[in-house]
Write a protein that holds these residues in place. Sequence first.
Motif, PDB file in Angstrom:
ATOM      1  N   PRO A  51       0.801  -1.225   0.000  1.00  0.00           N
ATOM      2  CA  PRO A  51       0.000   0.000   0.000  1.00  0.00           C
ATOM      3  C   PRO A  51       0.830   1.271   0.000  1.00  0.00           C
ATOM      4  O   PRO A  51       0.449   2.270  -0.629  1.00  0.00           O
ATOM      5  CB  PRO A  51      -0.826  -0.131   1.280  1.00  0.00           C
ATOM      6  CG  PRO A  51      -0.906  -1.599   1.545  1.00  0.00           C
ATOM      7  CD  PRO A  51       0.397  -2.160   1.068  1.00  0.00           C
ATOM      8  N   SER A  60      -4.416   4.256  -4.525  1.00  0.00           N
ATOM      9  CA  SER A  60      -4.956   3.861  -3.223  1.00  0.00           C
ATOM     10  C   SER A  60      -6.474   3.918  -3.210  1.00  0.00           C
ATOM     11  O   SER A  60      -7.149   3.035  -2.673  1.00  0.00           O
ATOM     12  CB  SER A  60      -4.389   4.761  -2.124  1.00  0.00           C
ATOM     13  OG  SER A  60      -2.996   4.597  -2.000  1.00  0.00           O
ATOM     14  N   SER A 110      -9.142   0.908  -2.916  1.00  0.00           N
ATOM     15  CA  SER A 110     -10.256   0.965  -1.976  1.00  0.00           C
ATOM     16  C   SER A 110     -11.575   0.662  -2.666  1.00  0.00           C
ATOM     17  O   SER A 110     -12.474   0.028  -2.097  1.00  0.00           O
ATOM     18  CB  SER A 110     -10.306   2.339  -1.311  1.00  0.00           C
ATOM     19  OG  SER A 110     -11.412   2.457  -0.449  1.00  0.00           O
ATOM     20  N   GLU A 134     -12.871  -2.836  -2.746  1.00  0.00           N
ATOM     21  CA  GLU A 134     -13.572  -3.368  -1.580  1.00  0.00           C
ATOM     22  C   GLU A 134     -15.066  -3.525  -1.853  1.00  0.00           C
ATOM     23  O   GLU A 134     -15.717  -4.407  -1.307  1.00  0.00           O
ATOM     24  CB  GLU A 134     -13.359  -2.444  -0.370  1.00  0.00           C
ATOM     25  CG  GLU A 134     -11.914  -2.372   0.102  1.00  0.00           C
ATOM     26  CD  GLU A 134     -11.736  -1.378   1.226  1.00  0.00           C
ATOM     27  OE1 GLU A 134     -12.760  -0.862   1.744  1.00  0.00           O
ATOM     28  OE2 GLU A 134     -10.579  -1.092   1.596  1.00  0.00           O
ATOM     29  N   GLN A 136      -7.014  -5.341   4.934  1.00  0.00           N
ATOM     30  CA  GLN A 136      -7.927  -4.462   4.214  1.00  0.00           C
ATOM     31  C   GLN A 136      -9.293  -5.108   4.018  1.00  0.00           C
ATOM     32  O   GLN A 136     -10.330  -4.474   4.262  1.00  0.00           O
ATOM     33  CB  GLN A 136      -7.333  -4.100   2.843  1.00  0.00           C
ATOM     34  CG  GLN A 136      -8.278  -3.272   1.960  1.00  0.00           C
ATOM     35  CD  GLN A 136      -7.680  -2.987   0.584  1.00  0.00           C
ATOM     36  OE1 GLN A 136      -6.509  -3.261   0.328  1.00  0.00           O
ATOM     37  NE2 GLN A 136      -8.495  -2.444  -0.302  1.00  0.00           N
TER      38      GLN A 136
END
Length: 348
Positions: free
Chosen positions: A237, A245, A249, A252, A285
């Motif tokens: 990361p 980044s 994300s 997710e 994460q």
Amino acid sequence: MIFEDLPTTPTSEELIDKAFSRASRAGRAQQGLEAQQSMLQTAGNIVSDNLENVVTAWPDFEYDVSPFYMELAEAILAEVTLGPESVADDEDDRNGVDGLRQALSRVSWAARQTEEIQREYQSKLRKTDVDTARKHRKQAFARLADVVEQVDVDLRAINDARNALRDLPEINPDEPTIVVAGYPNVGKSSFVNTVTRARGETASYPFTTKGVGLGHLERDHIRYQLVDTPGLLDRPPEERNEIESQAASAIEHLADCVLVFLDPSGGAGYPIEAQLELRDAIAAQFESIEVPVITVANKVDRFDPDDESLPALDADFLMSVETGENVETVLEAAIDAIDYEPELPFEG
């Protein structure tokens, strides 16, 4: 994909030229007062309709855009200064989805203004002689052009956003999705190709040069999507820039299960200690949002699992894509971890 078919947005100059040239042709087909009325109606309709179409071509970000694409759009537009100039005092206000929304809102305002101008002057044209009507029509044209020119920067901003978003990967956020992660050359794309027979199926992706690896398969009449995202979940990361980044994300919102591949054989060119650190970061994460993470040590045909010189892998499965060993087992484990139940139509 939700942004793929967005049309090119005209500049103010292009829109004004289009409206007035067609109005001129419409006027030549009539005479006297009717010619002035026809010219105004044609120009007004073209301007207001085109401005409104610019706005309605875009999906509603609040209701029509999935969280996955919303976050990707935010990441991309955060790097795009929307337009060469701006009415905003702060350049940051020109960026991101909010900057795009503001530009669309101002264009919507312009569409309403041009409709009002057309109605106002059509009323005037009905109550006057031809010479006065011609003066009113020219005044109306000047006001229409002024309104369109006021939102030229917004039209350019919207087109900038369109160009930035139209090449997003065509991934279906509603399909159960297995995300394949790990350092380069650990066997991710080979696994995706093997279990899905994708043979190099890729989608363009703004943050990478290789593009997203995609594959699909069916089990029990359910279609599963496998995604390999080079450039995002293939390095630590701290090595990702801000946009990468945020894109990581966004994944997710997409992943229903994550397979993290390791290559303890050394063939990938990355120390196993570094691979384990990346695995731990990915696990942190996704496990924090209750997405199952499965560790797979690939290339078991090239290393000895009992080699005491290797650090503890804590792998859930040993596998070799090359020989086929445990490939189907790993796939079934991911499908079981997802435990997807399709929504059934309501039965009364």
